[in-house]
Design a protein around this motif. Structure first.
Motif, PDB file in Angstrom:
ATOM      1  N   GLU A 127       0.842  -1.198   0.000  1.00 11.01           N
ATOM      2  CA  GLU A 127       0.000   0.000   0.000  1.00 11.01           C
ATOM      3  C   GLU A 127       0.877   1.246   0.000  1.00 11.01           C
ATOM      4  OE1 GLU A 127      -2.616   3.212   1.474  1.00 11.01           O
ATOM      5  OE2 GLU A 127      -0.868   2.409   2.496  1.00 11.01           O
ATOM      6  N   CYS A 129       0.592   5.494   0.168  1.00 12.54           N
ATOM      7  CA  CYS A 129      -0.164   6.739   0.299  1.00 12.54           C
ATOM      8  C   CYS A 129       0.573   7.812  -0.476  1.00 12.54           C
ATOM      9  CB  CYS A 129      -0.298   7.144   1.770  1.00 12.54           C
ATOM     10  SG  CYS A 129      -1.178   8.711   1.997  1.00 12.54           S
ATOM     11  N   CYS A 136      -8.575   7.076   3.251  1.00 11.87           N
ATOM     12  CA  CYS A 136      -8.587   5.833   2.479  1.00 11.87           C
ATOM     13  C   CYS A 136      -7.643   4.808   3.101  1.00 11.87           C
ATOM     14  CB  CYS A 136      -8.180   6.100   1.030  1.00 11.87           C
ATOM     15  SG  CYS A 136      -9.404   7.028   0.072  1.00 11.87           S
ATOM     16  N   ASP A 137      -6.502   5.278   3.587  1.00 12.07           N
ATOM     17  CA  ASP A 137      -5.527   4.369   4.191  1.00 12.07           C
ATOM     18  C   ASP A 137      -6.090   3.735   5.457  1.00 12.07           C
ATOM     19  OD1 ASP A 137      -2.985   5.246   2.519  1.00 12.07           O
ATOM     20  OD2 ASP A 137      -4.010   7.057   3.160  1.00 12.07           O
ATOM     21  N   THR A 170      -3.327   5.236  -2.792  1.00  8.35           N
ATOM     22  CA  THR A 170      -4.300   6.246  -2.382  1.00  8.35           C
ATOM     23  C   THR A 170      -3.699   7.636  -2.572  1.00  8.35           C
ATOM     24  OG1 THR A 170      -3.530   6.324  -0.080  1.00  8.35           O
ATOM     25  CG2 THR A 170      -5.184   4.649  -0.631  1.00  8.35           C
ATOM     26  N   GLY A 198     -10.047   5.245  -3.974  1.00 11.13           N
ATOM     27  CA  GLY A 198     -10.540   6.559  -3.578  1.00 11.13           C
ATOM     28  C   GLY A 198     -10.546   7.567  -4.714  1.00 11.13           C
ATOM     29  N   PRO A 231     -13.843   8.301   1.804  1.00 12.83           N
ATOM     30  CA  PRO A 231     -13.116   7.155   1.260  1.00 12.83           C
ATOM     31  C   PRO A 231     -14.064   6.013   0.954  1.00 12.83           C
ATOM     32  CG  PRO A 231     -13.038   7.082   3.644  1.00 12.83           C
ATOM     33  CD  PRO A 231     -13.828   8.329   3.286  1.00 12.83           C
ATOM     34  N   ASN A 237     -13.986  -1.898  -0.384  1.00 10.76           N
ATOM     35  CA  ASN A 237     -12.645  -2.382  -0.688  1.00 10.76           C
ATOM     36  C   ASN A 237     -12.587  -3.906  -0.655  1.00 10.76           C
ATOM     37  OD1 ASN A 237     -11.388   0.174  -0.991  1.00 10.76           O
ATOM     38  ND2 ASN A 237     -11.226   0.392   1.215  1.00 10.76           N
TER      39      ASN A 237
END
Length: 246
Positions: A127, A129, A136-137, A170, A198, A231, A237
């Motif tokens: 992941e 950011c 979103c995270d 994200t 997102g 988000p 998700n």
């Protein structure tokens, strides 16, 4: 240690059955929108004028879910063009599929057989950011909790892109993060995939016109899965990940 064990026994089994028809989200939740093409032009114009990201196109009366913030401003005015349901099931394989005239269609995932064949029953994600607000995270992180338990589907997050099969990104990709994101992508072994999570990652969101952002992941990287929302709900998700990989 004893307290931890006692608390675990007291709480009982917390993992949500998924997929399940029993999932009920709060009434305040705004999920998959539905457009009424019989609405008056005045109603469409009202919604378009109040939308902070210009997600509504007046000419063809469409809504771009890649720009929509699900902020609900259009729900606080009198109009008959758009309503938000409580359906959390939203994702697309192509950017243009997020531009809707009625509602978001369920993508045809038969084309994903090659992905399933390549990665088998386990997938590892990294992941990133890329300059977002962390909303979103946060909703991605909770997928690792006992409630959602993403790992039961063989989908796990790893710390290094060198151990990953794909990237979950994200944020609107700020200029400060652009190089770091490209290096992370290059460090991920091929074959690989990219997931934009997102509104910011899809289109830049409310930051799309800022000179310090790229304005969407697909401006610099090929995106294989788009998950709209601002988000996206953890169930959104979870649903998208499971459908994409399984």
């Amino acid at each position: 240690m004893n307290n931890i064990i006692i608390n675990r026994i007291t709480q009982g089994y917390r993992t949500v059955e998924f997929p399940s028809d029993k999932i009920q989200l709060p009434e305040a939740y705004r999920g998959r929108p539905v457009l009424n093409q019989d609405a008056a032009d005045e109603d469409v114009q009202k919604v378009a004028s109040i939308c902070p990201t210009g997600a509504v196109n007046l000419n063809d009366r469409t809504l771009d879910l890649g720009k929509c913030l699900f902020c609900g401003k259009c729900q606080f005015i009198k109009q008959n063009f758009i309503i938000f349901t409580r359906d959390y099931r939203m994702f697309a394989l192509k950017r243009e599929d997020l531009i809707i005239k009625d509602t978001l269609k369920e993508p045809d995932t038969s084309s994903l057989k090659s992905i399933k064949k390549l990665f088998g029953k386990s997938v590892y994600l990294r992941e990133v950011c890329a300059g977002g607000c962390n909303a979103c995270d946060a909703d991605i992180n909770v997928l690792n909790t006992p409630v959602y338990d993403l790992s039961r589907f063989g989908i796990k997050f790893v710390a290094s892109p060198r151990h990953a099969d794909g990237l979950v990104i994200t944020g609107p990709v700020t200029k400060n993060m652009e190089l770091a994101l490209m290096k992370t992508y290059d460090a991920t072994p091929s074959p690989k995939f990219v997931i934009a999570v997102g509104t910011c990652a899809i289109s830049g969101g409310i930051f799309r016109e800022n000179e310090e952002v790229v304005g969407g992941v697909d401006k610099i990287l090929p995106v294989d899965l788009y998950i709209p929302g601002c988000p996206p709900h953890p169930f959104t998700n979870l649903y998208a990940f499971v459908k994409f990989f399984k």
